[in-house]
Design a protein around this motif. Structure first.
Motif, PDB file in Angstrom:
ATOM      1  N   GLY A  11      -0.634   1.788  -8.045  1.00  0.00           N
ATOM      2  CA  GLY A  11       0.073   0.906  -7.128  1.00  0.00           C
ATOM      3  C   GLY A  11      -0.601   0.860  -5.771  1.00  0.00           C
ATOM      4  O   GLY A  11      -1.292   1.801  -5.367  1.00  0.00           O
ATOM      5  N   SER A  12      -0.376  -0.248  -5.065  1.00  0.00           N
ATOM      6  CA  SER A  12      -0.931  -0.388  -3.718  1.00  0.00           C
ATOM      7  C   SER A  12       0.035   0.209  -2.691  1.00  0.00           C
ATOM      8  O   SER A  12       1.239  -0.032  -2.756  1.00  0.00           O
ATOM      9  N   ASP A  13      -0.491   0.981  -1.758  1.00  0.00           N
ATOM     10  CA  ASP A  13       0.306   1.525  -0.643  1.00  0.00           C
ATOM     11  C   ASP A  13      -0.143   0.826   0.631  1.00  0.00           C
ATOM     12  O   ASP A  13      -1.235   1.095   1.140  1.00  0.00           O
ATOM     13  N   ALA A  18      -1.750   6.589   0.321  1.00  0.00           N
ATOM     14  CA  ALA A  18      -1.576   6.973  -1.082  1.00  0.00           C
ATOM     15  C   ALA A  18      -2.048   5.817  -1.975  1.00  0.00           C
ATOM     16  O   ALA A  18      -2.690   4.883  -1.508  1.00  0.00           O
ATOM     17  N   GLY A  19      -1.739   5.931  -3.276  1.00  0.00           N
ATOM     18  CA  GLY A  19      -2.003   4.830  -4.204  1.00  0.00           C
ATOM     19  C   GLY A  19      -3.460   4.393  -4.230  1.00  0.00           C
ATOM     20  O   GLY A  19      -4.385   5.172  -3.987  1.00  0.00           O
ATOM     21  N   THR A  42       3.466  -1.928  -3.149  1.00  0.00           N
ATOM     22  CA  THR A  42       4.583  -1.339  -2.396  1.00  0.00           C
ATOM     23  C   THR A  42       4.436  -1.702  -0.926  1.00  0.00           C
ATOM     24  O   THR A  42       3.326  -1.782  -0.403  1.00  0.00           O
ATOM     25  N   GLN A  44       5.066  -0.003   2.206  1.00  0.00           N
ATOM     26  CA  GLN A  44       5.252   1.431   2.434  1.00  0.00           C
ATOM     27  C   GLN A  44       4.590   1.837   3.739  1.00  0.00           C
ATOM     28  O   GLN A  44       3.563   1.289   4.128  1.00  0.00           O
ATOM     29  N   MET A  80       0.615   5.275 -10.052  1.00  0.00           N
ATOM     30  CA  MET A  80       1.934   4.654 -10.242  1.00  0.00           C
ATOM     31  C   MET A  80       1.828   3.530 -11.278  1.00  0.00           C
ATOM     32  O   MET A  80       1.170   2.524 -11.049  1.00  0.00           O
ATOM     33  N   VAL A 107       2.773   9.792 -11.492  1.00  0.00           N
ATOM     34  CA  VAL A 107       3.523   9.504 -10.266  1.00  0.00           C
ATOM     35  C   VAL A 107       4.943   9.047 -10.603  1.00  0.00           C
ATOM     36  O   VAL A 107       5.125   8.101 -11.361  1.00  0.00           O
ATOM     37  N   ALA A 110       8.171   9.087  -4.683  1.00  0.00           N
ATOM     38  CA  ALA A 110       7.433   9.227  -3.419  1.00  0.00           C
ATOM     39  C   ALA A 110       8.035  10.367  -2.602  1.00  0.00           C
ATOM     40  O   ALA A 110       9.164  10.781  -2.841  1.00  0.00           O
ATOM     41  N   LEU A 116       9.159   5.673  -8.049  1.00  0.00           N
ATOM     42  CA  LEU A 116       7.973   4.841  -8.270  1.00  0.00           C
ATOM     43  C   LEU A 116       7.736   4.604  -9.757  1.00  0.00           C
ATOM     44  O   LEU A 116       6.860   3.850 -10.147  1.00  0.00           O
ATOM     45  N   HIS A 248       1.249  12.837   2.966  1.00  0.00           N
ATOM     46  CA  HIS A 248       1.394  11.598   2.192  1.00  0.00           C
ATOM     47  C   HIS A 248       0.131  11.350   1.357  1.00  0.00           C
ATOM     48  O   HIS A 248      -0.978  11.353   1.896  1.00  0.00           O
ATOM     49  N   GLY A 249       0.303  11.196   0.072  1.00  0.00           N
ATOM     50  CA  GLY A 249      -0.826  10.841  -0.785  1.00  0.00           C
ATOM     51  C   GLY A 249      -1.700  11.993  -1.236  1.00  0.00           C
ATOM     52  O   GLY A 249      -2.793  11.776  -1.777  1.00  0.00           O
ATOM     53  N   CYS A 252      -2.397  11.759  -5.055  1.00  0.00           N
ATOM     54  CA  CYS A 252      -3.303  10.647  -5.390  1.00  0.00           C
ATOM     55  C   CYS A 252      -4.740  11.041  -5.043  1.00  0.00           C
ATOM     56  O   CYS A 252      -5.673  10.839  -5.830  1.00  0.00           O
TER      57      CYS A 252
HETATM   58  C1  HMH Z   1       1.632   3.359  -4.432  1.00  0.00           C
HETATM   59  C2  HMH Z   1       1.919   4.802  -4.406  1.00  0.00           C
HETATM   60  N1  HMH Z   1       1.421   5.590  -5.393  1.00  0.00           N
HETATM   61  C3  HMH Z   1       1.662   6.919  -5.388  1.00  0.00           C
HETATM   62  C4  HMH Z   1       2.419   7.496  -4.394  1.00  0.00           C
HETATM   63  C5  HMH Z   1       2.727   8.984  -4.403  1.00  0.00           C
HETATM   64  O1  HMH Z   1       2.132   9.626  -3.366  1.00  0.00           O
HETATM   65  C6  HMH Z   1       2.917   6.635  -3.368  1.00  0.00           C
HETATM   66  N2  HMH Z   1       3.673   7.135  -2.351  1.00  0.00           N
HETATM   67  N3  HMH Z   1       2.646   5.314  -3.410  1.00  0.00           N
END
Ligand code: HMH
Ligand code: ATP
Length: 314
Positions: A11-13, A18-19, A42, A44, A80, A107, A110, A116, A248-249, A252
């Motif tokens: 997934g995109s953060d 992260a992600g 996301t 985020q 994710m 994942v 979060a 997620l 955070h992250g 990942c």
């Molecule tokens: C997109 C995404 N993937 C994984 C995590 C877990 O850290 C997150 N917060 N967001």
């Protein structure tokens, strides 16, 4: 030397820590060519996840086909995956293109507590994704969800790794980032049954106790230990716990670093050691961004070198 290619399916953060964003930054830092297939977008930041927008299965499939038909990656990681449909599609493409070095970061939740992965999709992770994985990298709550067992001490920790190996993962790495709280509680699965899902992470975060009664096999406090199991041997990777909220992250980043090292030809043990040193440095030099759980510094390993005592296996 030929540049190794790696793919992240995740997934995109939007917050960049992260992600997909963490994965691509890590790939770049470790000198591999990073590619991506996005499962969900996301909205985020360091404070929380403000929205989750799945990408259509058609778009996800097209991304994986575009890569599979032209850019054969040496290693793939999943992050994710959002729901069972996207897990099944990902598994089908991994099989179709014979991507056989596959790191699965399962994942689920979060750091702020937001889901997620749909809870109903855990079955698809267990039945379809684990059997094709080279390495699965759950944190402690995720290991509890996947095995259905409670992890109170080091003996349980090893038992969970054995179960995950029996479920089909060739290597299992259960990460210890969450083993720092001092409240004993219920298992993650019980937590989800008994609380709103948004409270579940807070609940499980509190339950890994430094004082758990466990025949002297205490959980770790000043060290962060990740446990690797290959079906025969256990290896513990230990490093000093960094007391920071900027985590955070981390999961990942760790799994992306392992994937990059595997793509370059390292064995799993060696790749995990390098990745542990990478995340340790990234945490030590976290840039202190945002009002909540900020990101780590993905460039730290290159800029400052491995942190002392990180990556030690024993
Ligand atoms: C997109 C995404 N993937 C994984 C995590 C877990 O850290 C997150 N917060 N967001
Ligand atoms: N405070 C800390 N100090 C040192 N290392 C840490 C710390 N927190 C996590 N780590 C390391 O970071 C890596 C990820 O661990 P963690 O258990 O936090 O994963 P995670 O929960 O999946 O992360 P996230 O969900 O934020 O992506 C592991 O190698 C762990 O040892």
């Amino acid at each position: 030397m030929k540049l190794a290619k790696v793919l992240t399916i995740a997934g995109s953060d939007s917050g960049g820590g992260a992600g997909i964003q963490a994965d691509l930054k890590t790939f770049q830092e470790l000198n591999v060519f990073g590619m991506s297939a996005i499962t969900a977008v996301t909205a985020q930041n360091t404070v929380g996840v403000h929205g989750v927008f799945p990408v259509s299965t058609e778009a996800l499939e097209a991304q994986m086909d575009a890569i599979g038909t032209d850019l054969a990656p040496q290693a793939v990681k999943t992050g994710m995956l959002y729901d069972a449909e996207r897990i099944q599609l990902t598994v089908a493409k991994i099989r179709q293109y014979r991507w056989n070095l596959v790191v699965v970061d399962p994942v689920m939740i979060a750091k702020g507590g937001q889901t997620l992965l749909e809870l109903a999709a855990i079955r698809a992770v267990v039945e379809e994704l684990l059997p094709i994985s080279t390495l699965v990298t759950p944190n402690l709550p995720e290991a509890e969800f996947l095995t259905g067992m409670k992890i109170r001490n080091r003996k349980d920790w090893r038992e969970a790794a054995i179960r995950l190996h029996e479920m089909g993962a060739r290597y299992v790495l259960i990460k210890g980032g969450h083993a720092d709280e001092d409240v004993e509680g219920t298992s993650a699965t019980e937590a989800v049954k008994s609380t709103e899902s948004t409270d579940a992470q807070e609940f499980v975060n509190k339950r890994f106790s430094a004082d758990t009664e466990d025949d002297g096999e205490r959980m770790y406090t000043n060290q962060v230990v990740d446990l690797l199991y290959d079906g025969v041997c256990f290896v513990e990777y230990s490093g000093p716990r960094i007391h920071t909220k900027h985590t955070h992250g981390t999961g990942c980043t760790l799994s992306a670093a392992i994937t990059a090292e595997l793509a370059k030809g390292a064995g799993v043990r060696e790749a995990v050691g390098t990745a542990k040193a990478f995340i340790q440095a990234a945490l030590e030099h976290a840039p202190q961004l945002g009002a909540g759980h900020g990101p780590t510094l993905h460039a730290a390993y290159r800029l400052h070198g491995p942190a002392p005592a990180a990556g030690a296996a024993r």
